[in-house]
Motif scaffolding. Structure first.
Motif, PDB file in Angstrom:
ATOM      1  N   LEU A   1      -7.034  -0.215  -0.410  1.00  0.00           N
ATOM      2  CA  LEU A   1      -7.229  -0.138   1.003  1.00  0.00           C
ATOM      3  C   LEU A   1      -8.696  -0.545   1.755  1.00  0.00           C
ATOM      4  N   PRO A   2      -8.241  -1.416   2.732  1.00  0.00           N
ATOM      5  CA  PRO A   2      -9.200  -1.911   3.321  1.00  0.00           C
ATOM      6  C   PRO A   2     -10.338  -1.029   3.878  1.00  0.00           C
ATOM      7  N   TRP A   3     -10.033   0.129   4.285  1.00  0.00           N
ATOM      8  CA  TRP A   3     -10.966   0.802   4.946  1.00  0.00           C
ATOM      9  C   TRP A   3     -11.657   1.846   4.129  1.00  0.00           C
ATOM     10  N   ARG A   4     -11.471   1.668   2.590  1.00  0.00           N
ATOM     11  CA  ARG A   4     -12.347   2.774   1.834  1.00  0.00           C
ATOM     12  C   ARG A   4     -13.255   1.939   0.899  1.00  0.00           C
TER      13      ARG A   4
ATOM     14  N   ALA B   1     -13.455  -5.962   1.388  1.00  0.00           N
ATOM     15  CA  ALA B   1     -13.622  -7.253   1.991  1.00  0.00           C
ATOM     16  C   ALA B   1     -15.176  -7.800   1.465  1.00  0.00           C
TER      17      ALA B   1
ATOM     18  N   PRO C   1      -5.055   5.479   9.128  1.00  0.00           N
ATOM     19  CA  PRO C   1      -5.988   4.658   9.037  1.00  0.00           C
ATOM     20  C   PRO C   1      -5.599   2.959   9.221  1.00  0.00           C
ATOM     21  N   ALA C   2      -4.405   2.584   8.472  1.00  0.00           N
ATOM     22  CA  ALA C   2      -3.845   1.399   8.645  1.00  0.00           C
ATOM     23  C   ALA C   2      -3.542   0.949   9.975  1.00  0.00           C
TER      24      ALA C   2
ATOM     25  N   LYS D   1      -3.541   9.650   5.181  1.00  0.00           N
ATOM     26  CA  LYS D   1      -4.327   8.844   4.358  1.00  0.00           C
ATOM     27  C   LYS D   1      -4.113   7.212   4.326  1.00  0.00           C
ATOM     28  N   LEU D   2      -2.875   7.195   4.716  1.00  0.00           N
ATOM     29  CA  LEU D   2      -2.629   5.827   4.789  1.00  0.00           C
ATOM     30  C   LEU D   2      -2.218   5.061   6.170  1.00  0.00           C
TER      31      LEU D   2
ATOM     32  N   ARG E   1      -4.209  -4.836  -3.671  1.00  0.00           N
ATOM     33  CA  ARG E   1      -3.638  -3.689  -2.854  1.00  0.00           C
ATOM     34  C   ARG E   1      -4.451  -2.576  -2.848  1.00  0.00           C
TER      35      ARG E   1
ATOM     36  N   THR F   1       0.517  13.439   3.443  1.00  0.00           N
ATOM     37  CA  THR F   1      -0.658  12.725   2.901  1.00  0.00           C
ATOM     38  C   THR F   1      -0.596  11.048   3.297  1.00  0.00           C
TER      39      THR F   1
ATOM     40  N   TRP G   1     -13.989  -3.643   7.292  1.00  0.00           N
ATOM     41  CA  TRP G   1     -12.935  -4.012   6.777  1.00  0.00           C
ATOM     42  C   TRP G   1     -12.810  -5.517   6.760  1.00  0.00           C
TER      43      TRP G   1
ATOM     44  N   LEU H   1       0.999  -1.219   0.117  1.00  0.00           N
ATOM     45  CA  LEU H   1       0.045   0.055   0.042  1.00  0.00           C
ATOM     46  C   LEU H   1       0.890   1.131  -0.055  1.00  0.00           C
TER      47      LEU H   1
END
Lengths: 260, 268
Positions: free
Chosen positions: B104-107, B149, A170-171, A166-167, B102, A162, A252, A149
């Motif tokens: 983003l799992p939260w989007r 997911a 949240p990750a 944005k990564l 790849r 950013t 998720w 990612l």
């Protein structure tokens, strides 16, 4: 529903069994009440003193919840800032670790000096004990961000800020949730230990103070009652954090749809 | 110690290049090699890709296929040789698609597809409209609000493909995009991919371990032989059409055999 029931039943049965063995053993062996009161005696004492215990429990719950809230905010903030910069991390993470090693009982008197007796000190004590797991897990979450990612962000020439916002942030949510769950239990411990030292303020005695006062009066039954109630506070807090975590992560991990 | 291969422009003329779209980027790879520490990851590769051409890269696992692709995309530096483009690519000109998807799992799906535009600073309304449009073109409308997911593996890859295409790239770099999928889904997505790439006019470089997939999709197949991989003269793919029928034809089998031979070191 049935699945929930099924997962709750075994520990419930085990708890009832332990309490029953305890009750029978105390009665059969004639253990004096000041050493180990029977569960029924503890329940009776708790009922007789219910209004004082309820007020104390509320006080402890406020300190624990407040401390946990502070710990989570501060832990996520510090952890994500440290996670953003290797240099900051190298400078401050060992300090945070050292801070974690300082026994709370030793700094509780300092809290009294700075914040006075009462809720402010006990909330601070709860926050101090609970902050480290949140900080450490946030940091882990940031550093453990999927390199794949990261590469997507690199390909599109995202800036450091950013990428952080944005990564990485949240990750690290799953890690923050895990850390907060650990912190929930610790916050109650911190609040009660804080109350041992700095709990007396006003007319309400928080559970930590009930424990120390009852100990001096050889009211072991009330000590047990206060301990059980503080465990309840921890349990409820853990439940709330767990539910909030589950809600924030639900999307998720939703089960894969049956498609194409 | 490394053999030089691919005698340059000659192969451009040999290859049966599909109509070069004005939008595609041309790539000129000359003697490219990559070493990690003391380890050679890519032995030596030279290849010219015409604008709008579809080139597949096959080779032994560990031979440097992905390394070559990443070097083309500027994700890692070359240890030797050069890679140049017909025009300097801007940030939107290269689209990547990886095997793992790849996302983003939260989007949501829509927010995932809009991500490249978001990172380029495109205003919210505009980028969401572009993402929704791309999803429609890929017949993915209706899943905009789903989370990754909640999608099957094939759907996830199509979303990842939509994300790679949303900036209207002039060069598509595809790293085993369907490698984790079952054969049936893969075959269906191959056909869809081919249509999308042709429609976009982009140049495409696909890394795959499947010779059949390479032959079905590509104008030319570039073989990296050995470990570290050394580039062989590309095998031109002169299929009259690209349909499921072609896959069972004699000529298709011959082309696969030719790639296989090149891979094993027989006469190309």
């Amino acid at each position: 529903m049935t699945a929930g029931l099924r997962s709750v039943t075994p520990p419930l049965v085990a708890a009832v069994a332990v309490v029953m063995v305890w009750e029978v053993a105390v009665r059969a062996l004639g253990v004096p009440a000041y050493l180990l009161p029977a569960p029924s005696a503890v329940a009776e004492a708790a009922w007789d003193d219910r209004s004082r215990l309820a007020a104390g429990m509320l006080q402890t719950a406020i300190a624990s919840a407040g401390g946990l809230a502070i710990a989570v905010s501060a832990g996520v903030t510090l952890g994500s800032v440290l996670g953003a910069s290797r240099r900051l991390q190298q400078a401050f993470y060992p300090l945070a670790l050292l801070f974690q090693m300082v026994p709370l009982v030793a700094i509780a008197p300092l809290l009294v000096i700075w914040l006075g007796y009462g809720l402010r000190s006990t909330t601070a004590a709860a926050a101090i004990v609970a902050v480290f797991p949140v900080l450490a897990s946030t940091l882990d979450g940031m550093r453990g961000t999927d390199p794949g990612l990261r590469e997507i962000f690199r390909i599109h020439r995202a800036g450091r800020l950013t990428t952080w916002w944005k990564l990485e942030l949240p990750a690290s949510v799953p890690a923050v949730v895990t850390g907060s769950r650990v912190a929930a239990g610790l916050a109650v411990i911190g609040a009660v230990v804080g109350e041992f030292v700095s709990g007396s303020a006003g007319t309400v005695s928080p559970l930590g103070l009930v424990v120390t006062a009852s100990m001096r009066e050889a009211r072991t039954d009330l000590v047990f009652a206060a301990v059980a109630l503080s465990a309840c506070v921890g349990f409820v807090l853990f439940g709330i954090v767990g539910t909030l975590g589950w809600l924030s992560l639900r999307r998720w991990h939703a089960s894969a749809a049956q498609e194409d | 110690m490394w053999r030089s291969s691919d005698a340059g422009p000659l192969h451009l003329e040999q290859g049966f290049v599909s109509v070069a779209a004005a939008g595609g980027l041309g790539i000129d790879i000359r003697g490219a090699s990559v070493r990690f520490g003391g380890m050679a990851a890519l032995g030596e590769a030279s290849l010219q890709v015409a604008p709008g051409e579809f080139v597949a890269v096959v080779g032994d696992s560990g031979g440097g296929k992905t390394t070559l692709l990443r070097a083309i995309g500027g994700l890692l530096p070359l240890s030797g040789g050069t890679i140049s483009f017909s025009q300097a690519p801007g940030p939107r000109d290269i689209g990547f698609c990886f095997q793992e998807g790849r996302l983003l799992p939260w989007r949501s799906v829509l927010a995932n597809v809009a991500l490249p535009l978001e990172l380029e600073g495109v205003p919210r309304g505009e980028r969401l409209a572009a993402a929704a449009d791309m999803l429609r073109r890929m017949r993915l409308h209706g899943v905009e609000k789903r989370m990754p997911a909640q999608l099957s593996g094939g759907m996830r890859m199509r979303v990842a493909m939509a994300r790679a295409l949303v900036t209207r790239p002039r060069l598509l770099l595809l790293d085993e995009p369907f490698g984790a999928l079952d054969e049936v889904t893969r075959t269906a997505l191959d056909a869809e991919l081919l249509g999308l790439v042709r429609e976009s006019g982009a140049t495409a470089v696909l890394v795959t371990h499947s010779i059949q997939e390479a032959v079905f999709l590509a104008d030319r197949v570039f073989v990296l032989r050995g470990r570290p991989g050394v580039g062989q003269p590309p095998v031109p793919i002169d299929l009259p059409e690209r349909s499921d029928r072609v896959r069972v034809g004699v000529h298709f089998a011959e082309l696969c055999a030719r790639v296989q031979q090149s891979l094993q070191g027989g006469a190309p």
